[in-house]
Design an enzyme around this catalytic site. Structure first.
Site, PDB file in Angstrom:
ATOM      1  N   ASP A  77       0.826  -1.200   0.000  1.00  0.00           N
ATOM      2  CA  ASP A  77       0.000   0.000   0.000  1.00  0.00           C
ATOM      3  C   ASP A  77       0.866   1.258   0.000  1.00  0.00           C
ATOM      4  O   ASP A  77       0.350   2.377  -0.082  1.00  0.00           O
ATOM      5  CB  ASP A  77      -0.998   0.000   1.163  1.00  0.00           C
ATOM      6  CG  ASP A  77      -0.350  -0.101   2.531  1.00  0.00           C
ATOM      7  OD1 ASP A  77       0.890  -0.112   2.611  1.00  0.00           O
ATOM      8  OD2 ASP A  77      -1.094  -0.168   3.526  1.00  0.00           O
ATOM      9  N   SER A  78       2.187   1.073   0.044  1.00  0.00           N
ATOM     10  CA  SER A  78       3.127   2.173  -0.195  1.00  0.00           C
ATOM     11  C   SER A  78       2.965   2.742  -1.597  1.00  0.00           C
ATOM     12  O   SER A  78       3.507   3.813  -1.904  1.00  0.00           O
ATOM     13  CB  SER A  78       4.572   1.701   0.022  1.00  0.00           C
ATOM     14  OG  SER A  78       4.799   0.455  -0.607  1.00  0.00           O
ATOM     15  N   ASP A 102      -0.954  -6.118  -0.123  1.00  0.00           N
ATOM     16  CA  ASP A 102      -1.449  -5.483   1.099  1.00  0.00           C
ATOM     17  C   ASP A 102      -2.959  -5.290   1.031  1.00  0.00           C
ATOM     18  O   ASP A 102      -3.490  -4.792   0.024  1.00  0.00           O
ATOM     19  CB  ASP A 102      -0.811  -4.099   1.274  1.00  0.00           C
ATOM     20  CG  ASP A 102       0.472  -4.141   2.074  1.00  0.00           C
ATOM     21  OD1 ASP A 102       0.652  -5.080   2.874  1.00  0.00           O
ATOM     22  OD2 ASP A 102       1.300  -3.221   1.907  1.00  0.00           O
ATOM     23  N   LYS A 110      -1.443  -9.436   2.897  1.00  0.00           N
ATOM     24  CA  LYS A 110      -0.742  -9.011   4.108  1.00  0.00           C
ATOM     25  C   LYS A 110      -1.629  -8.042   4.878  1.00  0.00           C
ATOM     26  O   LYS A 110      -2.251  -7.158   4.289  1.00  0.00           O
ATOM     27  CB  LYS A 110       0.598  -8.336   3.786  1.00  0.00           C
ATOM     28  CG  LYS A 110       1.365  -7.883   5.044  1.00  0.00           C
ATOM     29  CD  LYS A 110       2.800  -7.514   4.735  1.00  0.00           C
ATOM     30  CE  LYS A 110       2.955  -6.169   4.073  1.00  0.00           C
ATOM     31  NZ  LYS A 110       2.518  -5.039   4.959  1.00  0.00           N
ATOM     32  N   GLU A 124      -1.812  -5.610   8.619  1.00  0.00           N
ATOM     33  CA  GLU A 124      -1.064  -4.993   9.711  1.00  0.00           C
ATOM     34  C   GLU A 124      -1.790  -5.206  11.033  1.00  0.00           C
ATOM     35  O   GLU A 124      -2.998  -5.001  11.123  1.00  0.00           O
ATOM     36  CB  GLU A 124      -0.906  -3.487   9.469  1.00  0.00           C
ATOM     37  CG  GLU A 124      -0.045  -3.136   8.263  1.00  0.00           C
ATOM     38  CD  GLU A 124       0.123  -1.631   8.097  1.00  0.00           C
ATOM     39  OE1 GLU A 124      -0.301  -0.885   9.007  1.00  0.00           O
ATOM     40  OE2 GLU A 124       0.674  -1.214   7.068  1.00  0.00           O
ATOM     41  N   GLU A 135       8.720  -4.289  11.237  1.00  0.00           N
ATOM     42  CA  GLU A 135       9.162  -2.986  10.729  1.00  0.00           C
ATOM     43  C   GLU A 135       9.630  -2.070  11.838  1.00  0.00           C
ATOM     44  O   GLU A 135       8.914  -1.820  12.810  1.00  0.00           O
ATOM     45  CB  GLU A 135       8.041  -2.311   9.936  1.00  0.00           C
ATOM     46  CG  GLU A 135       8.457  -0.951   9.375  1.00  0.00           C
ATOM     47  CD  GLU A 135       7.504  -0.373   8.349  1.00  0.00           C
ATOM     48  OE1 GLU A 135       7.749   0.754   7.888  1.00  0.00           O
ATOM     49  OE2 GLU A 135       6.518  -1.050   8.000  1.00  0.00           O
TER      50      GLU A 135
END
Length: 271
Positions: free
Chosen positions: A51-52, A90, A120, A122, A189
Site C-alpha cells: 500500500d506504499s 497489502d 498481508k 497490519e 518494521e
C-alpha cells in the site's frame, strides 16, 4: 540443489524451507508490470504489492487513502509480469479492521481478481479474527508488526517502535499469535534489532525485516527507495543501490535539449 528446485516458483512452503536451512529471503515492492518483470527476473523471492503505492505511485502523504480497487489494479499489473516470485498484496486501510466478514470479502476479491498468492495485514491480536477468517478460506496471510503505517495517526510518528518493555512484550505476544493462527510469515518494521532477533528465534515462520536488523529471516525495501528514485526518504535502514533520480533527470533533460535544438530526431530516426 536440483534444476527443478532451482527454477520452481516460490511458495509459502518454500519460504519455511528457506528459514529452516538458514537461507535469507529477499523481498521488494513492485506496483507495475515493467518494474515487476525486472524484479522477478533478478531473483527476488517475494514481491510485495504494497500500500506504499499510495506514496510512491499516487503521491499521498500516508498509505491511508489508497483503495481496494487501486490495490487490485496494481496487483493485476504485477502478477502478469511474474514467473517465479511469490506475490503478496497489502489489504489497504479500512478493508479488514473491525469486521472479519469485510476482511474476507476484501481478501477474496484480491485473490480472484489479481491471481496473487497471498495477502498481508497490519496488526496483532486486534485483527486476529480477520486473520482467522481469511485463513479459513484457504488464503495465505502474511502478518506485519512493529511500525504499522496504516496506524500512523495513532502513533503520531514514524519513530522506532517497541523500545519500551510493555510494547516489546506485546509485539512478541502478537507474533506468537500470528504464528499459531497460521500466518506463513510476518514483517517486522522499524523495531530494535535485538527484539527482532528474539522473535525470529522463537517463531517457526519466517520473519521479514525492514529496519529490524540482520537477524531476521529476510529483508524488504520499497523499490523506489532502494533504486534512488525517491530522494525525500532517507532512514538509517535504507541502503540505496542506485541513483536513478539523477540518471533519469539527466536523460530527460538531454531529450528536452535535443528536441529544442532540432537534434532529435535525426535523418536515421525517421521514415
Amino acid at each position: 540443489m536440483s534444476v527443478e528446485s532451482a527454477v520452481r516458483a516460490v511458495t509459502t512452503y518454500r519460504l519455511t524451507e528457506m528459514k529452516q536451512r538458514g537461507e535469507k529471503i529477499a523481498m521488494l515492492t513492485s506496483y507495475d508490470y515493467s518494474m515487476a518483470k525486472i524484479v522477478d527476473a533478478a531473483g527476488v523471492d517475494v514481491i510485495l504489492v504494497g500500500d506504499s503505492a499510495a506514496n510512491v505511485m499516487a503521491g499521498y502523504e500516508t498509505t491511508l487513502p489508497i483503495t481496494l480497487d487501486m490495490m487490485i489494479y496494481h496487483a493485476r499489473s504485477v502478477v502478469r509480469a511474474v514467473n517465479r516470485a511469490l506475490v503478496v498484496v497489502d489489504l489497504p486501510f479500512g478493508t479488514y479492521q473491525g469486521n472479519s466478514k469485510v476482511a474476507l470479502d476484501s481478501a477474496i476479491r484480491i485473490m480472484k481478481e489479481t491471481e496473487a498468492d497471498a495477502v498481508k495485514l497490519e496488526g496483532g491480536e486486534e485483527i486476529l479474527e480477520s486473520v482467522q477468517r481469511i485463513l479459513s478460506a484457504g488464503i495465505p496471510v502474511m502478518g506485519h508488526l512493529g511500525l504499522t503505517p496504516q496506524s500512523i495517526h495513532k502513533f503520531g510518528t514514524y519513530a522506532v517502535r517497541a523500545q519500551e518493555v510493555a510494547e516489546a512484550e506485546k509485539l512478541v505476544h502478537d507474533a506468537h499469535l500470528l504464528n499459531e493462527t497460521g500466518c506463513f510469515a510476518v514483517v517486522l518494521e522499524k523495531i530494535p534489532a535485538a527484539l527482532a532477533a528474539r522473535v525470529t528465534a522463537e517463531l517457526s515462520i519466517p520473519t521479514i525485516g525492514i529496519g529490524a536488523g540482520g537477524a531476521t529471516d529476510g529483508q524488504v525495501l520499497v523499490i523506489h527507495d532502494m533504486l534512488g528514485i525517491n530522494k525525500g526518504f532517507s532512514p538509517r535502514f535504507l541502503r540505496r543501490y542506485a541513483d536513478l533520480h539523477a540518471l533519469m533527470t539527466g536523460a530527460v533533460s538531454q531529450y528536452v535539449g535535443d528536441v529544442k535544438s532540432r537534434n532529435f530526431p535525426n535523418e536515421k530516426e525517421q521514415y
